[in-house]
Motif scaffolding. Structure first.
Motif, mmCIF file in Angstrom:
data_model
loop_
_atom_site.group_PDB
_atom_site.id
_atom_site.type_symbol
_atom_site.label_atom_id
_atom_site.label_comp_id
_atom_site.label_asym_id
_atom_site.label_seq_id
_atom_site.Cartn_x
_atom_site.Cartn_y
_atom_site.Cartn_z
ATOM 1 N N ASP A 1 53.768 31.546 38.488
ATOM 2 C CA ASP A 1 52.554 31.204 39.243
ATOM 3 C C ASP A 1 52.533 31.903 40.606
ATOM 4 O OD1 ASP A 1 51.730 29.584 37.162
ATOM 5 O OD2 ASP A 1 52.322 27.704 38.150
ATOM 6 N N GLU A 2 53.675 31.956 41.273
ATOM 7 C CA GLU A 2 53.757 32.585 42.592
ATOM 8 C C GLU A 2 53.548 34.097 42.491
ATOM 9 O OE1 GLU A 2 54.184 33.192 46.680
ATOM 10 O OE2 GLU A 2 53.627 31.441 45.509
ATOM 11 N N ILE A 3 54.140 34.712 41.484
ATOM 12 C CA ILE A 3 53.950 36.153 41.288
ATOM 13 C C ILE A 3 52.478 36.448 41.024
ATOM 14 C CG2 ILE A 3 54.451 38.078 39.714
ATOM 15 C CD1 ILE A 3 57.326 36.832 39.475
ATOM 16 N N THR A 4 51.844 35.635 40.211
ATOM 17 C CA THR A 4 50.421 35.812 39.919
ATOM 18 C C THR A 4 49.593 35.698 41.188
ATOM 19 O OG1 THR A 4 50.745 34.941 37.695
ATOM 20 C CG2 THR A 4 48.498 34.943 38.543
ATOM 21 N N ARG A 5 49.906 34.708 42.016
ATOM 22 C CA ARG A 5 49.195 34.529 43.282
ATOM 23 C C ARG A 5 49.380 35.744 44.180
ATOM 24 N NH1 ARG A 5 49.965 33.437 48.235
ATOM 25 N NH2 ARG A 5 52.206 33.150 48.106
ATOM 26 N N LEU B 1 50.135 38.807 43.293
ATOM 27 C CA LEU B 1 49.422 39.964 42.746
ATOM 28 C C LEU B 1 47.945 39.913 43.125
ATOM 29 C CD1 LEU B 1 51.052 40.336 39.227
ATOM 30 C CD2 LEU B 1 51.176 41.964 41.128
ATOM 31 N N GLY B 2 47.370 38.728 43.116
ATOM 32 C CA GLY B 2 45.983 38.568 43.559
ATOM 33 C C GLY B 2 45.828 38.955 45.022
ATOM 34 N N GLN B 3 46.772 38.533 45.852
ATOM 35 C CA GLN B 3 46.740 38.906 47.272
ATOM 36 C C GLN B 3 46.860 40.415 47.446
ATOM 37 O OE1 GLN B 3 49.982 36.619 48.984
ATOM 38 N NE2 GLN B 3 48.514 35.339 50.093
ATOM 39 N N LEU B 4 47.752 41.024 46.674
ATOM 40 C CA LEU B 4 47.932 42.468 46.760
ATOM 41 C C LEU B 4 46.641 43.192 46.370
ATOM 42 C CD1 LEU B 4 49.813 44.846 47.323
ATOM 43 C CD2 LEU B 4 50.586 44.676 44.946
ATOM 44 N N ALA B 5 45.990 42.741 45.330
ATOM 45 C CA ALA B 5 44.719 43.351 44.915
ATOM 46 C C ALA B 5 43.663 43.197 46.010
ATOM 47 C CB ALA B 5 44.234 42.730 43.609
ATOM 48 N N ASP B 6 43.616 42.025 46.635
ATOM 49 C CA ASP B 6 42.663 41.813 47.735
ATOM 50 C C ASP B 6 42.939 42.767 48.895
ATOM 51 O OD1 ASP B 6 41.506 39.790 46.246
ATOM 52 O OD2 ASP B 6 42.484 38.164 47.366
ATOM 53 N N HIS B 7 44.222 42.934 49.252
ATOM 54 C CA HIS B 7 44.590 43.856 50.332
ATOM 55 C C HIS B 7 44.265 45.298 49.948
ATOM 56 C CE1 HIS B 7 46.482 41.056 53.070
ATOM 57 N NE2 HIS B 7 47.272 40.597 52.113
ATOM 58 N N LEU B 8 44.566 45.652 48.712
ATOM 59 C CA LEU B 8 44.342 47.015 48.247
ATOM 60 C C LEU B 8 42.882 47.416 48.397
ATOM 61 C CD1 LEU B 8 45.535 49.534 46.843
ATOM 62 C CD2 LEU B 8 44.974 48.450 44.669
ATOM 63 N N VAL C 1 55.639 47.275 39.836
ATOM 64 C CA VAL C 1 55.121 46.077 39.183
ATOM 65 C C VAL C 1 54.836 46.340 37.707
ATOM 66 C CG1 VAL C 1 53.191 44.436 39.140
ATOM 67 C CG2 VAL C 1 54.145 45.168 41.324
ATOM 68 N N LEU C 2 54.221 47.481 37.408
ATOM 69 C CA LEU C 2 53.896 47.784 36.010
ATOM 70 C C LEU C 2 55.157 47.863 35.153
ATOM 71 C CD1 LEU C 2 51.760 48.346 33.884
ATOM 72 C CD2 LEU C 2 51.834 50.756 34.546
ATOM 73 N N GLY C 3 56.196 48.502 35.674
ATOM 74 C CA GLY C 3 57.464 48.556 34.950
ATOM 75 C C GLY C 3 58.064 47.176 34.761
ATOM 76 N N GLY C 4 57.950 46.342 35.792
ATOM 77 C CA GLY C 4 58.465 44.973 35.691
ATOM 78 C C GLY C 4 57.707 44.146 34.666
#
Length: 127
Positions: A13-17, A19-26, A48-51
């Motif tokens: 859940d935290e990783i998903t959250r 990732l959403g923050q990263l997309a917003d910043h991007l 991230v994609l590799g992970g």
């Protein structure tokens, strides 16, 4: 009384959250910084994609074991295996553009004297 989610579920859940923050910043970054972030995210070894690809592959191994025991339908294992293979292929396709993204990410943020010419967006893929 509800039971708290176990650590791995909270971690997902935290990783998903995040990732959403990263997309917003991007979406708000200047082009050179956005290129740096994208290059890091898409790195097949440390990104991230590799992970995520590794995570789905690990899930496929789990699903195979459970399908062999009869706990999961084989279609679940097959779907996870296909997803893992597709993500791997996508990582390989994107890896060939990693150097370009890193190069763009190291360019100064100043505006060039000449404006780059727009490129046509229809491009044939090669493998």
């Amino acid at each position: 009384m509800s039971h708290p989610a176990p650590y791995p579920v909270r971690l997902a859940d935290e990783i998903t959250r995040q990732l959403g923050q990263l997309a917003d910043h991007l979406a708000q970054l200047p082009p050179h910084q956005a290129a740096q972030v994208i290059a890091r995210v898409l790195d097949p070894e440390t990104g991230v994609l590799g992970g995520i690809t590794h995570l789905v592959a690990t899930g496929s191994v789990f699903a195979k074991d459970q399908a062999e025991r009869g706990a999961l339908p084989p279609e679940v294992w097959l779907a996870l295996g296909r997803a893992s293979n597709e993500l791997h292929d996508i990582s390989l396709d994107l890896d060939e553009h990693k150097d370009t993204l890193q190069h763009v990410g190291t360019q100064p943020a100043t505006i060039a004297a000449t404006t780059p010419a727009p490129a046509p967006l229809v491009v044939r893929r090669h493998r």
